[in-house]
Write an enzyme that holds these catalytic residues in place. Structure first.
Site, mmCIF file in Angstrom:
data_model
loop_
_atom_site.group_PDB
_atom_site.id
_atom_site.type_symbol
_atom_site.label_atom_id
_atom_site.label_comp_id
_atom_site.label_asym_id
_atom_site.label_seq_id
_atom_site.Cartn_x
_atom_site.Cartn_y
_atom_site.Cartn_z
ATOM 1 N N LEU A 76 59.490 -39.789 62.195
ATOM 2 C CA LEU A 76 59.925 -40.890 61.680
ATOM 3 C C LEU A 76 58.525 -41.566 61.649
ATOM 4 C CD1 LEU A 76 63.623 -42.109 62.392
ATOM 5 C CD2 LEU A 76 62.854 -41.200 60.873
ATOM 6 N N ASP A 77 57.658 -42.151 60.222
ATOM 7 C CA ASP A 77 56.750 -42.666 60.120
ATOM 8 C C ASP A 77 56.961 -43.833 61.675
ATOM 9 O OD1 ASP A 77 56.556 -41.486 58.213
ATOM 10 O OD2 ASP A 77 56.959 -43.080 56.958
ATOM 11 N N PHE A 78 55.610 -44.567 61.393
ATOM 12 C CA PHE A 78 55.120 -45.502 62.510
ATOM 13 C C PHE A 78 56.085 -46.809 62.579
ATOM 14 C CE2 PHE A 78 52.075 -49.075 63.284
ATOM 15 C CZ PHE A 78 52.624 -49.085 64.836
ATOM 16 N N THR A 80 59.064 -47.001 60.564
ATOM 17 C CA THR A 80 60.421 -47.026 59.943
ATOM 18 C C THR A 80 60.989 -46.197 61.190
ATOM 19 O OG1 THR A 80 59.957 -45.202 57.804
ATOM 20 C CG2 THR A 80 61.521 -45.543 58.797
#
Ligand code: URA
Length: 213
Positions: A76-78, A80
């Protein structure tokens, strides 16, 4: 000692090693397979890599008292939040993230402004991204407001920043992105920053989903 999260109060309580989750002083006793399957509700501002040259917080540092080295299943993105699986079962992780198995992921997406029916239709049909078509999504409107709207988007791919790029393609900026399910596994009401072991049924069903049983 707890069995499946419940304290043991009577001597001679029977357990099935490898099926029941046994904890002594909060520490998990690994089953015969030594496999561990966790879900974390990832907070904003953590990264899924195992190290970071910029010294940003790592999701792996949120996991304590587990006697195995675990790895995030995909990323997951930073920025998210939400459901992140962690495991030491490489085959399971590989299959869940491999496009061939088309495992669905659902996201609750808060966007700026009032999302239009046209944008929702385009998300459902799929949009063109710089690395190819996104493919169709299941998109439903949760709430439409003048300043913010919320939709649920289910996709089967896990390309880098896919949901954010799909939203950009239809002209809506993302305010919050939260993953709420991965295949059969639901985030439920797990608190942000907390983790739990998957239940036996969740593991078995997810293995069935990717042809491991
Ligand atoms: N899609 C994104 O854009 N970001 C994530 O973290 C996951 C899916």
């Amino acid at each position: 000692m707890t069995i499946n999260g419940r304290p043991v109060t009577s001597p001679g309580t029977s357990v099935i090693w490898g099926v029941d989750m046994i904890r002594v002083d909060g520490r998990e006793i690994p089953g015969p397979s030594g496999r561990t399957y966790l879900m974390l509700n990832k907070p904003f501002g953590y990264i899924c890599s195992l190290s970071d040259p910029q010294g940003r917080p790592l999701v792996i540092d949120l996991i304590k008292d587990i006697p195995h080295r675990l790895y995030p299943v995909g990323r997951l993105d930073f920025d998210t939040m939400g459901l992140l699986l962690l495991t030491n079962d490489g085959e399971w992780a590989h299959r869940l993230t491999h496009p061939r198995y088309e495992v669905s992921r659902t996201y609750k997406v808060t966007v700026e402004g009032g999302i239009t029916d046209g944008a929702i239709t385009r998300l459902r049909r799929g949009v063109m991204l710089e690395d190819g078509p996104s493919g169709p999504s299941k998109t439903t409107l949760v709430r439409r407001g003048n300043t913010r709207s919320i939709i649920r988007v289910t996709i089967t791919g896990g390309r880098s920043r896919q949901v954010r790029r799909m939203m950009e393609a239809v002209g809506f900026g993302v305010v919050h992105l939260i993953r709420v399910s991965f295949g059969n596994i639901q985030l439920g009401d797990l608190k942000v920053g907390r983790y739990r072991h998957l239940e036996q049924g969740e593991v078995t069903d997810s293995k069935r989903l990717v042809g491991m049983t």
